[in-house]
Every structure is written in C-alpha cells, then in structure tokens.
Design a protein around this motif. Sequence first.
Motif, mmCIF file in Angstrom:
data_model
loop_
_atom_site.group_PDB
_atom_site.id
_atom_site.type_symbol
_atom_site.label_atom_id
_atom_site.label_comp_id
_atom_site.label_asym_id
_atom_site.label_seq_id
_atom_site.Cartn_x
_atom_site.Cartn_y
_atom_site.Cartn_z
ATOM 1 N N LEU A 84 26.962 -18.225 8.528
ATOM 2 C CA LEU A 84 28.116 -17.325 8.532
ATOM 3 C C LEU A 84 28.937 -17.609 7.285
ATOM 4 N N ILE A 85 29.285 -16.554 6.578
ATOM 5 C CA ILE A 85 30.025 -16.680 5.326
ATOM 6 C C ILE A 85 31.381 -16.008 5.488
ATOM 7 N N PRO A 86 32.425 -16.792 5.778
ATOM 8 C CA PRO A 86 33.732 -16.141 5.900
ATOM 9 C C PRO A 86 34.198 -15.640 4.543
ATOM 10 N N VAL A 87 34.739 -14.436 4.525
ATOM 11 C CA VAL A 87 35.265 -13.874 3.279
ATOM 12 C C VAL A 87 36.623 -13.242 3.555
ATOM 13 N N LEU A 88 37.503 -13.363 2.586
ATOM 14 C CA LEU A 88 38.810 -12.736 2.732
ATOM 15 C C LEU A 88 38.678 -11.263 2.330
ATOM 16 N N PRO A 89 39.512 -10.416 2.935
ATOM 17 C CA PRO A 89 39.332 -8.976 2.738
ATOM 18 C C PRO A 89 39.882 -8.472 1.412
ATOM 19 N N SER A 90 39.406 -9.029 0.313
ATOM 20 C CA SER A 90 39.770 -8.456 -0.978
ATOM 21 C C SER A 90 38.518 -8.456 -1.841
ATOM 22 N N LEU A 124 34.437 -11.204 7.986
ATOM 23 C CA LEU A 124 35.762 -10.954 7.419
ATOM 24 C C LEU A 124 36.802 -11.799 8.139
ATOM 25 N N ASN A 125 37.600 -12.502 7.345
ATOM 26 C CA ASN A 125 38.663 -13.332 7.932
ATOM 27 C C ASN A 125 40.011 -12.895 7.377
ATOM 28 N N GLN A 126 41.051 -13.171 8.145
ATOM 29 C CA GLN A 126 42.427 -12.848 7.758
ATOM 30 C C GLN A 126 42.592 -11.345 7.524
ATOM 31 N N MET A 127 41.980 -10.553 8.386
ATOM 32 C CA MET A 127 42.148 -9.104 8.266
ATOM 33 C C MET A 127 43.558 -8.739 8.710
ATOM 34 N N GLU A 128 44.129 -7.739 8.037
ATOM 35 C CA GLU A 128 45.487 -7.352 8.424
ATOM 36 C C GLU A 128 45.527 -6.020 9.155
ATOM 37 N N ARG A 134 42.950 -3.710 10.365
ATOM 38 C CA ARG A 134 41.495 -3.658 10.522
ATOM 39 C C ARG A 134 40.862 -2.384 9.961
ATOM 40 N N ASN A 135 41.382 -1.225 10.382
ATOM 41 C CA ASN A 135 40.682 0.011 10.032
ATOM 42 C C ASN A 135 40.860 0.398 8.572
ATOM 43 N N ALA A 136 42.096 0.336 8.095
ATOM 44 C CA ALA A 136 42.365 0.703 6.707
ATOM 45 C C ALA A 136 41.555 -0.200 5.789
ATOM 46 N N MET A 137 41.572 -1.494 6.102
ATOM 47 C CA MET A 137 40.889 -2.462 5.258
ATOM 48 C C MET A 137 39.386 -2.215 5.257
ATOM 49 N N ALA A 138 38.845 -1.998 6.436
ATOM 50 C CA ALA A 138 37.405 -1.835 6.543
ATOM 51 C C ALA A 138 36.938 -0.668 5.677
ATOM 52 N N ARG A 139 37.739 0.398 5.674
ATOM 53 C CA ARG A 139 37.356 1.562 4.861
ATOM 54 C C ARG A 139 37.298 1.189 3.384
ATOM 55 N N GLY A 140 38.329 0.509 2.912
ATOM 56 C CA GLY A 140 38.405 0.160 1.495
ATOM 57 C C GLY A 140 37.316 -0.803 1.053
ATOM 58 N N LEU A 184 37.896 -11.699 11.969
ATOM 59 C CA LEU A 184 39.091 -12.387 12.491
ATOM 60 C C LEU A 184 40.334 -11.821 11.811
ATOM 61 N N ALA A 185 41.312 -11.495 12.624
ATOM 62 C CA ALA A 185 42.583 -11.028 12.065
ATOM 63 C C ALA A 185 43.379 -12.220 11.568
ATOM 64 N N ARG A 186 44.350 -11.941 10.710
ATOM 65 C CA ARG A 186 45.257 -13.016 10.299
ATOM 66 C C ARG A 186 46.234 -13.255 11.458
ATOM 67 N N ARG A 187 46.198 -14.432 12.006
ATOM 68 C CA ARG A 187 47.031 -14.765 13.163
ATOM 69 C C ARG A 187 47.540 -16.190 13.022
ATOM 70 N N ALA A 188 48.843 -16.343 13.199
ATOM 71 C CA ALA A 188 49.451 -17.675 13.098
ATOM 72 C C ALA A 188 48.813 -18.650 14.084
#
Length: 212
Positions: free
Chosen positions: A107-113, A143-147, A149-155, A172-176
């Motif tokens: 598993l390769i976690p990646v930030l959504p950018s 995908l990690n630290q997603m903010e 979900r849908n808008a990001m996934a499209r981009g 995974l969403a960004r969650r404290a």
Amino acid sequence: MSSRVFAVANQKGGVGKTTLAVNLAAGLARRGSCAVLDADPQGSASGWVRLATTPSNPVVPVIEVMAGVHETVEAVRDEYRYLVIDCPPSTDSPRVAQALGCVDCLLIPVLPSPMDLWASTRIEDMVKAARSGNPGLRAFLVLNQMEARNAMARGMEEVFREFTVPALRSGLARRAIYRTAALEGRSVYDLGSRGESAAKEIESVIAEVLAA
Ligand SMILES: Nc1ncnc2c1ncn2[C@@H]1O[C@H](COP(=O)(O)OP(=O)(O)OP(=O)(O)O)[C@@H](O)[C@H]1O
Ligand SMILES: [Mg+2]
C-alpha cells in the motif's frame, strides 16, 4: 498458519505510512492475529505503541526489524495471520526492496496533490522491478488526508491515469483523530465514537485489499 503480508511504503516522508500501517494492523487484528513489523530505523510504530497507557497490552504487537526484512517475516509468519510492514521514507533503504520482494500486497499512501503523487513514481518503478522476483505482488495507491472527497477525486483522476499502480476506491480523510490516536498510543478503533468515522474508512481499505 502462514500470514498474509502487507507493506506500507513511499519514499516521500510524512504521507501517512505509519498511521495507515498501525490502524490497518489494528483492523486486521480484529479478523485474525496481526503484528506490525517496524522496518523504519526512526522507529515510529514502535514509539506509537510505547505511548499506550497500558504498554503491556499494546494496540498491536510491534516487532522491530533488526536483520533483513525477509528473515524477520520468516521468523514470525507462523505466529500471525497478518503482518504489516511499516517501511522507512526512502527507496534507497535496502529494507524497502526487501519488503517488496516478500509481501503479498503493497500500500502506497499518497497525499491528494499532483506534486505528491509525482514524487511517488520511484516506488512505482520499484514495484515493477520487484515483480520479477515476486510476481504475485499487488500494489495500490491509498489517498490520505483527503479533504473534499468528491471534488478532489475528480481533479486527481488525470494524474492517477499516469500511474500503472491502481488506487484503492477507499482513502483516508484528514482527521485530527488520527493524530490523537497516535498520541494516545491507540488505534482509531479504540477511541469509541470519536474514532468511528476513521475506523469506518480503515475498514473500507481492509475490505478492498482483502478482496483484491
Ligand atoms: N488522515 C490523516 N489525518 C490527519 N493527520 C494525519 C493523517 N494521516 C497522517 N496524519 C498525521 O501526519 C503526520 C505524518 O504521518 P505518519 O507519521 O503516519 O507519516 P509517515 O509517512 O509514516 O512519515 P515518515 O515518512 O516520517 O515515516 C503525523 O503527525 C500523523 O498523525
Ligand atoms: Mg513512518
């Protein structure tokens, strides 16, 4: 018993490898015995469980990799149904190549950018190389630290298409609460309603990888 062995790796630092590894292992431990193999000389996973208020009863057993990864896996694989190897943030470390050579699933976690994703291409090359010796190796971006979900996934779809390694549908969403869990030496499963949403997304990751 022979374990199903996972690794979490990415040469990028701070993308959530240890966060995913420990929580994934906690979720897998609810299905069968599971241990984390800490292959990172930083020792983050080992440190995590030391923060528990009851260190004698850790969230999951963490075994430090001292010699080679393969040797450590072989030494403990009969004791656990699942193993999760937390890798260091490097592709130069021989431990990453060793892990890729002996795991079932990476598993390769990646930030959504896009920049973070492009910075992960080296691990993709390593997956290709590792398949010559480990042809059954499965690999997925997570995908990690997603903010949003849908808008990001499209981009990100375009960028994902450049990769031969597929992305899991779940991320995974960004969650404290992920930070809180680490601070308390626990997993998101152990935090009651505070950890519920996070535990749900870890469950989705597990369902997907176990079905893969
Ligand atoms: N989904 C998330 N939401 C909020 N915080 C997160 C999330 N995932 C990770 N973090 C936080 O981001 C930081 C980096 O995470 P982590 O240590 O898991 O990354 P890493 O890839 O293992 O880092 P390293 O490369 O140093 O080993 C930590 O403070 C962690 O609590
Ligand atoms: Mg780490």
